[in-house]
Design a protein around this motif. Sequence first.
Motif, PDB file in Angstrom:
ATOM      1  N   LEU A 182       7.754   0.668   4.493  1.00 22.41           N
ATOM      2  CA  LEU A 182       6.772   1.698   4.827  1.00 22.41           C
ATOM      3  C   LEU A 182       5.847   1.241   5.941  1.00 22.41           C
ATOM      4  N   SER A 183       5.503  -0.037   5.942  1.00 25.90           N
ATOM      5  CA  SER A 183       4.631  -0.556   7.001  1.00 25.90           C
ATOM      6  C   SER A 183       5.302  -0.454   8.368  1.00 25.90           C
ATOM      7  N   THR A 225       0.845  -1.553   1.380  1.00 26.48           N
ATOM      8  CA  THR A 225       1.145  -0.912   2.659  1.00 26.48           C
ATOM      9  C   THR A 225      -0.121  -0.679   3.475  1.00 26.48           C
ATOM     10  N   THR A 276       1.375   1.345  -2.321  1.00 22.67           N
ATOM     11  CA  THR A 276       0.365   1.931  -1.434  1.00 22.67           C
ATOM     12  C   THR A 276      -0.696   0.915  -1.061  1.00 22.67           C
ATOM     13  N   LEU A 286       9.619  -2.355  -0.411  1.00 20.76           N
ATOM     14  CA  LEU A 286       9.127  -1.009  -0.118  1.00 20.76           C
ATOM     15  C   LEU A 286       7.866  -1.055   0.735  1.00 20.76           C
ATOM     16  N   SER A 287       6.979  -1.999   0.455  1.00 24.42           N
ATOM     17  CA  SER A 287       5.745  -2.109   1.234  1.00 24.42           C
ATOM     18  C   SER A 287       6.042  -2.450   2.691  1.00 24.42           C
TER      19      SER A 287
END
Length: 323
Positions: free
Chosen positions: A109-110, A196, A193, A105-106
């Motif tokens: 999103l990045s 990211t 978060t 996920l990180s």
Amino acid sequence: MFRYSLRRILGSIPLLVLITAFVFALLQAAPGGPLSTGEGGGGTAEEAMSRMRVQWGLDQPVHLQFVRWLGQLLQGEWGSSFNSGQPVLELILQRLPATLQLTGLSLLLSMVLVIPLGTLAALRKRSWIDYAITGVSISGISMPIFWLALMLLYVFSFNLGWLPSAGLGDIRASTEGWAAVAERLRYLALPVTCFTLVTVAGLVRFMRGSMLDTLDQDYIRTVRSKGLPARTVIGKHALRNALIPVVTMFAMELPRLFIGSVVIETIFALPGVGRLFIDSVQVRDYPVLMGILVIASVLVVVSNLVADLLCGWLDPRIALGKE
């Protein structure tokens, strides 16, 4: 392109063997050992430890231990934990989903944030948008990841109470379907978060610089002189070439995030591979440590391989130059 890809794949195999040999020797050279805490008991204790050394193969020279371990690894046998006796591969697979969710996920999103933000900063060079993006990026680079994690916990969990502070879910909750997904995302919100923000801060300026260099190329001026729309010039011609160095950086982010999960999983109490690594270091559980380090080594080699192949696809001149 096929010969280039095959050459890169075959060249990765001896590199991976060398990395694992180095890591194995480094662990063996570390002070202490899995039986060090029980030494000095005398009598029956020393005899029991001697039998365990023979059973685990710790009485053999390091190079023979490595050959034996590598042969078992190639057969799918990763050994058993010195601490719990559980198979190493089974132990790692139990923890791997949490780490993959965090790092996956990180990284996703990045990628969603870095490319448009870096491109926008380059297109609005020396404007307030460029200064704002660059300023936030420098601030993110300057913050240690553990400090950022603690600040996020303090503000959004302890102070405001919006998000949970630890774990991956409430054991008292019996959610299913999309409710379970939403619950998992709530618990992953803060660690993802944190990862990211650190990743985006490091790559946005890199994307900006790559896009600026590409926009200054002669072929971009030629395309613009033909009267093509700005969207076509940027999206079709400039962005593809600007992504070549950025792809390499993104490919290296996955193993970095995997290794960095040690800090994040410890702070947020996530049951992942990073937390397992810390627990294994404390009890000197060499088979588990080697299993985790092998996975990290594979990620590094595979990430470099994927980066090379993607760069060859984005710019065929790279593949032709390697033939």
